[in-house]
Structure formats: C-alpha cells, structure tokens
Design an enzyme around this catalytic site. Structure first.
Site, PDB file in Angstrom:
ATOM      1  N   GLU A 145       0.788  -1.161  -0.083  1.00  0.00           N
ATOM      2  CA  GLU A 145       0.094   0.028  -0.212  1.00  0.00           C
ATOM      3  C   GLU A 145       0.802   1.232   0.177  1.00  0.00           C
ATOM      4  OE1 GLU A 145      -3.386   0.056   2.525  1.00  0.00           O
ATOM      5  OE2 GLU A 145      -4.272  -1.710   1.539  1.00  0.00           O
ATOM      6  N   GLU A 170      -5.250  -8.421   0.097  1.00  0.00           N
ATOM      7  CA  GLU A 170      -6.133  -8.170   0.958  1.00  0.00           C
ATOM      8  C   GLU A 170      -7.548  -8.010   0.773  1.00  0.00           C
ATOM      9  OE1 GLU A 170      -4.664  -5.173   3.739  1.00  0.00           O
ATOM     10  OE2 GLU A 170      -2.878  -5.909   3.623  1.00  0.00           O
TER      11      GLU A 170
END
Ligand code: BG6
Length: 473
Positions: free
Chosen positions: A166, A372
C-alpha cells in the site's frame, strides 16, 4: 454482465490469508529487533500497543498448523526489516534471519506457499531519525540492500515476493509525516525507484516472482454529470495508476504529471531513475481491495477551501478526512449511499472488486493476486467459546463469487488471500476490529490467555478451499 454458468477457479488456485509483521508478531524488542516507525507512533487512546500483538512471533507454529487445517495453499506475511537489519543500513542480525527461515520452513512443511511482503509500513525508526526516511534518496539503497539479504536468504524456497504494501495509502495519508506535497511525492518517487530496483535485483538473485502490492479500487462518479465522470477518471490516475503504471510501464500517467507540475509537487526524477523504472518488470500484480471509491468533481477554488478547512487548527476529524481526500481541481471523495457499509463504515462492494479486477487485467495483462480483502468487525465470543461470524461468511461469499465472475470475464486471477488469516491489531482500531478466521482471546489492555479459537468462518473457509471455491453455502 450476468452469465448462465461461471468458470471454475483454476486447479492450482492459491487460497490463503494475510498478515503483517508489526500487527501480529509482538516481541517488539526481542532477538535484536529495533523499533520501527509503527512501534514509535502514538497509540489511539484505549487501544492496544504493538508490543505483544497476538504473539505470533512465539506462536507461529500453532498459527500455521491452524492455517494448514483450513487447507491454506498460501500464507502472505511480511518480514520486519527491523529484525533483519536492526540499524537499517548496518549489520545483519542472524537471529532475525533465522526466525523467518523457521516461519518459511513451517509453511513449506504443510505445502503452504509463503508469499512474502518485504515492507508493510514498518521502516526502521532509526532511518527516519537519521535522514527522514523515504524523503531521502539514501532510503532507496538501504531498502534494496535489505531486500537483497532476503532474496539471498529465502529466494531458493520462496516463490512470491511483494515489494511495498500500500505505497498509495502511505503517500495519500502522508504516513511518512512529510512537510508538504512536494516532499510527499518525492518520498513516493523514491519508493517507486526502490521497488523497481528491488524487482530487478530479485530477478538477478533468485527465481522468485515479484510484484507491487498497492491498494486498488475502481472509482465511481458520484453522478452521471460529465464532470463527475472526468473526476472519476482523474482520481483513478491519482489513487491507482500512479502506483501501477510507474512500476509496470516505468512511466508516470501523463495528465497527472502535468497536474503535479502545475501544483509544484512533481518529484525530481533523474535519467537514471527512468532507466531503472523502464528496466523493472514485475511478474504479477498483487493488490488489496476493501471497496470502491466514489468521487465528485471539485474546482480548484472549492478544493483549496476544503483542503484548508481540513488543515486548520481545530478542524474536526471529518473535516480533516475530507481535506485528505480532496484534490483541488480534480475530485473529492464522497460517501456512496448505494454502497453497503460495515459497522466500521467500510464499503461492502463485491461488484467493485469484479470491476477492479477487470480494469487491472485489461490495463496491464499481468496475473493478479488479491492480497487483502475482508471485513473488520467487533466479534463476540459466546459463553460456550464460539464466534458466530455469519456476516464475515456472507462478505467473503460475495467477494469470492465476484472473483469467479471476473475469472469468467477472462481475468487471470491466481489467488485470494483475505485479511486476515487470524485476528491481529488493526491499524487504528486496535484488536476490537477483527478480521480473522481465528479468534485471538485478548482485549485491548488485557492479554488474557491469547488462545486461538476457530470462528464459524474457519469451518466455512475450509469447505470453500476443499471444494476449490465451489461450496460457498
Ligand atoms: C490495509 C493494510 O490497509 O488494511 C493493513 O495493509 C490493515 O495493514 C488493513 O490492517 C485493514 O485496515 P484496518 O485499519 O482496519 O486495520
């Protein structure tokens, strides 16, 4: 489109689950580990700190055995740089290195593929103090050196590495505490070059495959107004393509570059950087997905006002967040009344997942791995020691169906690794916000016995994996 029948998941589909070192390991100062920037951040009042977490560092064998019982084909976890090279750029710590050998070997013992994130928000604090972390070019070399240690140590037994988790969230939410946008996008550029170099070195050192791991979601326009459609396309460049085009094509998206130039925040990019970016070729794209974004158009003038309101002393949390999610002259993020939400106000949007998968596949033509996806909820342990998490099963069922629809659309998806394999500490809402298949018996402040308890979703996911995604009842 709706199909009469859906294609099956590929035979060797990687079913599994995810975690990150600083959110689950604990043992924050054991065996030579140094503090990371996460260990040093102030904790939200009432929340657990990172010192023990769910004690995965000491209980990884028990946790992996439970994952094996669920039938996991892969386990995505991160390596803590602070264990491997505690002072960030100096001596290698043999105890840190051997710990991850043990974790990897334990996975392999059960035929579970380790999928390793090299960096999950946890820069060694010492590098932040020494030169400001990613703001400095020096961080590129230090990161690459750390990655090289991992490739040399683990590259003969690990098939999949992920570079930076991320990166887009770190940049968009200014996790590196940069002073201004210029600095923020310079730090971001250094991460891009670091990822590119690490990708090249991985291919030189070992046979593993390597990918970036951004948070990607498709962007909806708030209305059918032409300007809202433009805002959605621009915001897509801003929150998604900036982080994938740069690593897959070695190029910044054009319109966004001009926007950055005019706002004075285009980073300094050397010819050497561009050469490195062009030479790096990730083997696949890993991405995290929690729900699509919705935006409306905002003019330069209105956008500046919203941003200023979010930055002013005394701004309330809502003003602050809206300020963070506004790009003047581009877009402002809005709540979507047609999107279902969890109790923590996170989107539940399987259609968005299908669309995101399609956009990624159509743009980059690289195999995809979901690293995720999940629903954070305040689970309750019943008096007879059970967790009836039907809501989680429902969430996963819908998202897994969306994956299957995307596969039927032609997308090359090769694995699904929801967040999280077992409960761990959430980034901002402590242990109360749980995502796992395995309940960990502790509260924010009371560690209790840290017992591992199988939730209802544990048994459901086991069936799902056994049937290769067919049995979702
Ligand atoms: C992702 C992160 O953003 O979302 C994880 O990679 C994080 O580290 C996960 O835990 C869920 O978010 P949160 O804030 O509920 O923990």
């Amino acid at each position: 489109m709706e199909y009469k029948t859906l294609c099956p998941f590929p035979k060797d589909f990687l079913w599994g689950g995810s975690s990150s070192a600083y959110q689950c390991e604990g043992a924050w100062d054991e065996d030579g580990k140094s503090p990371s920037v996460q260990d040093c951040k102030p904790i939200e009042p009432g929340n657990s700190d990172w010192k023990v977490c769910v004690d995965h560092y000491h209980r990884f064998k028990e946790d992996i055995a439970l994952m094996a019982e669920m039938g996991f084909k892969e386990f995505r976890f991160s390596i803590a740089w602070t264990r491997i090279i505690p002072d960030g750029d100096g001596a290698i710590n043999p105890k840190g290195v051997s710990h991850y050998h043990e974790v990897i070997d334990e996975c392999l013992k059960y035929g579970i593929e380790p999928v390793i994130t090299l960096y999950h928000f946890d820069l060694p604090q010492i590098l932040q103090d020494k030169y400001g972390g990613w703001v400095s070019r020096q961080c590129i070399d230090d990161f690459v050196r750390y990655c090289e240690v991992c490739f040399n140590e683990y590259g003969n037994k690990v098939k999949y590495f992920l570079t930076i988790n991320e990166q887009n969230m770190m940049t968009m939410y200014n996790m590196g505490d940069c002073k201004n946008d210029k600095e923020r996008y310079q730090a971001n550029h250094h991460m891009i070059v670091a990822m590119a170099k690490a990708t090249i070195r991985c291919h030189e050192i070992c046979n593993a495959k390597i990918a970036p791991a951004p948070n990607i979601s498709c962007v909806y326009p708030a209305s059918s107004a032409p300007l809202d459609n433009l805002a959605a396309a621009d915001y897509d460049q801003f929150r998604n393509r900036l982080y994938v085009d740069t690593i897959v094509f070695g190029e910044y998206p054009e319109a966004l570059s001009e926007y950055f130039r005019q706002r004075g925040c285009m980073p300094e990019i050397t010819d050497e950087d561009l050469k490195i970016m062009k030479a790096a070729h990730p083997d696949f794209i890993a991405f995290n997905y929690y729900g699509a974004d919705t935006v409306r158009y905002v003019s330069l003038e209105e956008g500046e006002k919203i941003k200023a309101a979010g930055r002013r002393e005394g701004a309330n949390p809502e003003e602050f967040m809206i300020g963070m999610q506004t790009e003047p002259g581009m877009a402002v993020s809005v709540s979507n009344p047609l999107q279902e939400k969890t109790s923590y106000n996170m989107g539940i949007d399987p259609v968005g997942l299908r669309l995101t998968l399609r956009q990624l596949w159509e743009r980059y033509k690289l195999p995809l791995l979901i690293t995720e996806n999940g629903c954070g909820v305040k689970d309750e342990l019943t008096p007879d020691g059970k967790v009836n998490d039907e809501y989680r099963i429902d969430y996963l069922r819908k998202h897994i169906t969306a994956c299957r629809e995307a596969i039927t659309d032609g997308v090359k998806l090769f694995g699904y690794s929801p967040w999280s394999a077992f409960d761990l500490i959430s980034t901002h809402q402590g242990i109360t916000k749980r995502y796992g298949f395995i309940y960990i018996n502790r509260d924010e402040k009371d560690l209790k016995d840290l017992a591992r308890i199988k939730k209802d979703s544990f048994f459901w996911y086991k069936k799902c994996i056994e049937s290769n995604g067919k049995d979702l009842d």
